[in-house]
Design a protein around this motif. Structure first.
Motif, short mmCIF file in Angstrom:
data_model
loop_
_atom_site.label_atom_id
_atom_site.label_comp_id
_atom_site.label_asym_id
_atom_site.label_seq_id
_atom_site.Cartn_x
_atom_site.Cartn_y
_atom_site.Cartn_z
N THR A 165 64.34 13.64 34.34
CA THR A 165 63.66 12.73 33.41
C THR A 165 63.71 13.27 31.99
OG1 THR A 165 62.11 12.11 35.17
CG2 THR A 165 61.52 11.48 32.92
N VAL A 166 64.01 12.39 31.05
CA VAL A 166 63.88 12.70 29.62
C VAL A 166 62.96 11.65 29.02
CG1 VAL A 166 65.04 12.92 27.40
CG2 VAL A 166 66.18 13.72 29.48
N SER A 167 61.87 12.10 28.41
CA SER A 167 60.96 11.19 27.71
C SER A 167 60.88 11.62 26.26
CB SER A 167 59.56 11.23 28.34
OG SER A 167 59.60 10.83 29.69
N ALA A 168 60.83 10.66 25.37
CA ALA A 168 60.78 10.99 23.94
C ALA A 168 59.97 9.94 23.20
CB ALA A 168 62.18 11.09 23.35
N GLY A 169 59.27 10.41 22.17
CA GLY A 169 58.56 9.53 21.27
C GLY A 169 59.00 9.82 19.85
#
Length: 332
Positions: A87-91
């Motif tokens: 998983t890669v999450s970014a804001g």
């Protein structure tokens, strides 16, 4: 006059309605599975074309208007999968991007990272090379938070014999439970700045790094390390600031090789030798805590050990102090 007022009021009403409806419509559009699948396929296709390797993306989820999550990323060359991320999450912040063209990432989370060896990435390097003369371009990226969890990596020289599981072998490195918390205020053509709040991992040999912290600034001819400390299961070492600075236009690798720099371990540091038994097995027999203090001038070719002291903290049964000088280390 009344007609003008009605027209004006109608225009204002339409604009207010658009201010509500347009973001809502974009939110709904980006939330639709077909749209997110289209983004996923486009991203995988573009990355595959750019890298010359097979990039597969299982799922892309867009959380309007400034967050995205990508799941099931894998990178393969031929039949060999060389890296994968669960998983890669970014804001990110929209205003700096739209107003100034600056990329500001609020956070980036990588979960379940695996890198396999041998890393046959030469085809990717060849693909990224340009036939045109390189032209340096200005860029600036800020990442407020980087989080890596449950990462692992292996490196094996296949021609070398299998390692002893209890001894560190530079030809067979296997890192597990890698965790990172960091703030990266600058990634640019002028240099890099990283604030490392936490780095930890366990290695196949039994070596465990509980925590590494520090602040790092890297420029073309300069390296600065501050607040640099590390903790092992029963040891803690704190280092004085390390500042390596070369002449203008002198490459950093030349500075590291030829420019002596102060490297010191500060008072209050302690070492427990069995923490390092993966590198020197005989240290497992020395079950004592030692206060450690060091002052030196060193580079990759020369070490001037001006002061090194080990003192037994359990009754002062051992107190060792020494000085040393060595040169020609870059040819060893």
């Amino acid at each position: 006059m009344r007609l003008i007022w009605k027209i004006f009021r109608a225009l204002v009403s339409v604009l207010l309605l658009m201010a509500v409806v347009l973001p809502a419509a974009i939110y709904v559009l980006l939330s639709l599975d077909p749209v997110q699948r289209m983004v996923r396929d486009a991203a995988a296709s573009q990355l595959t074309d750019l890298l010359g390797a097979d990039v597969d993306v299982k799922c892309v989820t867009i959380h309007p208007f400034n967050r995205a999550t990508v799941e099931g990323i894998s990178l393969a060359i031929g039949s060999d999968t060389i890296a994968s991320i669960e998983t890669v999450s970014a804001g990110f912040e929209l205003f700096p991007l739209l107003s100034r063209g600056e990329v500001v990432v609020d956070y980036a989370l990588l979960d379940g990272v695996e890198a396999q060896s041998p890393l046959n990435i030469q085809p990717i390097i060849d693909r990224l090379k340009s036939d045109r003369p390189s032209q340096k371009k200005a860029f600036q990226v800020e990442i407020s938070t980087v989080i890596i969890r449950r990462a692992s990596a292996t490196y094996d020289v296949l021609s070398e014999a299998a390692p002893d599981s209890a001894v560190f072998d530079r030809n067979h490195i296997a890192i597990n439970d890698l965790a990172v918390n960091a703030f990266i205020p600058q990634i640019s053509d002028r240099g890099y700045r990283v604030h490392l709040d936490h780095l930890s991992f366990a290695e196949r040999s039994g070596f465990v790094l509980d925590k590494l912290t520090g602040r790092c600034h890297i420029a073309p001819n300069e390296l600065l390390l501050e607040n640099f400390s590390l903790a092992l299961p029963n040891s803690k070492l704190a280092f004085a600031p390390i500042h390596i600075h070369g002449a203008e236009n002198q490459p950093l690798n030349s500075v590291l090789r030829h420019t002596p720099t102060r490297i010191a371990i500060e008072n209050g540091s302690e070492i427990y030798p069995p923490d390092l038994e993966a590198f020197v097995p005989i240290l497992s027999n020395i079950s004592r805590h030692f206060a450690i203090n060091m002052e030196s001038q060193a580079c990759l070719s020369t070490v001037d050990l001006q002061r090194f002291r080990l003192r037994d903290t359990d009754g002062n049964a051992v107190d060792i102090a020494l000085e040393a000088y060595a040169t020609g280390l870059d040819s060893v």
